[in-house]
Design an enzyme around this catalytic site. Structure first.
Site, short mmCIF file in Angstrom:
data_model
loop_
_atom_site.label_atom_id
_atom_site.label_comp_id
_atom_site.label_asym_id
_atom_site.label_seq_id
_atom_site.Cartn_x
_atom_site.Cartn_y
_atom_site.Cartn_z
N GLY A 310 12.32 -0.73 0.16
CA GLY A 310 11.68 -0.50 1.46
C GLY A 310 11.29 -1.79 2.16
CB CYS A 431 0.70 -0.09 -3.54
SG CYS A 431 1.55 0.46 -5.03
#
Length: 498
Positions: A310, A431
């Site tokens: 991504g 994250c």
């Protein structure tokens, strides 16, 4: 599915009163013997997740297989994700509702009971429909005896409102963290870690942390709207707008889909746009925008841990606009294939800009010493910042994961520094806001590298209007939060070499 059986999500915080007249009046023998397609799909995903699957990957395929669309697909999605998020609370409720309390329950039956509890306590499904349809699931997948057991337990659950159950399970402990863990359906160790992270990143004070912690836990239990990235230079913006997407103010490349399946858009299928959290977009854009020393032309960029691709997709598109090249590296061959697929549109539009390699990121620094001007280390982590999008993750992760990931995170950051040219930069990100995966990793590696300095990354985090994102901490590192920024809980640290 009949309208009186469908119900609508009512949100995890809402409660409702229940009285005896709302209970199911049907005897078990009068109820259906098979679950309806939407509930059957939710049950199938629950079992797949129990076997190690990921809901965000399993559910879309299950919806297509069952031929569910529109409201039925929405019902199955809310039932699946809501149940996975709140299963900690529902387990406490079910353990109190069985006779005797706390008795052992078969895992398949427990999953069915969790689905029933979510319908009764968090969705606007009439009691009789929730109980009847869930009993049918039990009969179909386990047997008639299980159906009777499920009927008895769910009838008892329906005798109290959500608020009454919350008060009952809260009374089981006097520890404030344990109570938060129960009512907001998180493991207690994660609640403690998030509280420490809010203070450790300078995001909360001793006075504000408890209120901020509740806001964060509540945000984890809300469904996040799908956010997309329009990869620059590929003409995705017009098609996203035609599809009903609107620009997101958090990041210049971010768009929001209010409804519908983004996977059905041609612009997503061909890789010019993709589903991607705005926080992930911000960090890729930050790395691309920071000034670097030297006159290397073209610049060479490296995404050290690129799978599934991504961030590499956005970096590759920006690199093509800037005349730079990007190496997207991934250690797992099957994840490297995902990176190639993600980068297909960029590679097609700009041949030679992006290469995908399969190497151990810990060894790239040795083999490619001082080669790159910009390096991204999006390190493998517990993902505690993305719990709203990965509902099962909170129940899978344990403190043991931190001990296993810590050495890998430090080795990858050290390798990235070795691979960076003098005057170049490394962006380390996770994250997860957990201090053991963020501040402690950066501090440990910096102690061994006096030639590397930590720079303030916050001015590089610019919203769509070009303004620095507020409330990212006192610096020089930055921490994004779901309850403040509407993004995943991304951590960023910017290191300059030489």
């Amino acid at each position: 599915m009949a309208d009186d059986q469908r119900g609508r999500p009512s949100g995890s915080r809402s409660g409702r009163g229940r009285g005896p007249r709302q209970r199911s009046a049907q005897a078990p023998a009068q109820r259906a013997r098979r679950g309806d397609p939407a509930r059957d799909t939710a049950y199938a995903v629950m079992r797949a997740v129990a076997d190690g699957g990921y809901a965000n990957l399993v559910l879309p395929k299950a919806l297509r297989t069952a031929g569910l669309h529109g409201r039925d697909a929405g019902f199955a999605t809310e039932l699946t994700y809501g149940t996975l998020r709140m299963q900690g609370l529902y387990d406490a409720v079910l353990d109190a509702a069985v006779d005797p309390p706390g008795r052992s329950i078969d895992p398949t039956v427990r999953d069915i009971l969790r689905l029933g509890a979510h319908q009764l306590l968090a969705m606007r499904v009439p009691d009789h429909a929730a109980v009847s349809a869930t009993v049918a699931l039990a009969r179909q997948h386990v047997g008639t005896g299980a159906g009777g057991f499920v009927n008895a337990v769910l009838r008892r659950v329906s005798e109290r409102s959500r608020q009454e159950w919350l008060e009952l399970v809260e009374a089981s402990t006097t520890d404030p963290v344990e109570r938060l863990a129960l009512t907001h359906s998180h493991p207690a160790w994660i609640v403690r870690a998030l509280r420490a992270a809010l203070i450790g990143h300078g995001s909360s004070t001793a006075e504000s942390v408890d209120m901020d912690l509740v806001a964060l836990l509540e945000e984890h239990n809300r469904a996040a709207a799908p956010t997309l990235v329009a990869r620059p230079g590929l003409g995705a913006e017009v098609e996203l707008e035609r599809a009903g997407a609107t620009p997101d103010e958090t990041a210049p490349t971010a768009w929001v889909m209010p409804s519908g399946d983004p996977g059905g858009l041609a612009v997503v299928r061909d890789g010019r746009a993709a589903v991607q959290d705005a926080g992930s977009q911000l960090l890729a854009l930050a790395l691309a925008s920071v000034p670097v020393d030297g006159d290397a032309e073209p610049e060479s960029w490296l995404d050290l841990c690129a799978g599934p691709g991504g961030k590499a997709g956005l970096l590759g598109a920006v690199a093509a606009q800037r005349g730079a090249t990007l190496r997207a590296n991934e250690v797992q061959p099957h994840r490297a294939d995902l990176v190639r697929n993600t980068l297909a549109a960029v590679r097609h539009a700009h041949p030679g800009t992006v290469t995908v390699t399969v190497d151990d990121g810990r060894e790239v620094g040795e083999s490619d010493r001082g080669r790159y001007q910009r390096v991204l280390v999006d390190a493998p982590c517990t993902g505690l910042g993305a719990l709203r999008r990965r509902p099962e993750a909170r129940w899978r992760r344990t403190p043991k994961d931190l001990a296993e990931l810590g050495p890998l995170q430090r080795d990858l950051l050290a390798s990235a520094i070795e691979a960076t040219a003098t005057g170049g930069v490394v962006l380390y990100s996770t994250c997860s806001p957990h201090l053991a995966e963020t501040q402690f990793v950066v501090q440990d590696v910096l102690r061994t590298r006096p030639d590397v300095t930590l720079e303030d990354v916050r001015p590089l985090l610019l919203d769509r209007a070009g303004n620095p994102l507020p409330d990212t901490g006192p610096g020089p590192t930055a921490q994004l939060w779901p309850h403040r920024h509407g993004t995943d809980g991304m951590f960023l640290a910017l290191l300059r070499v030489g």
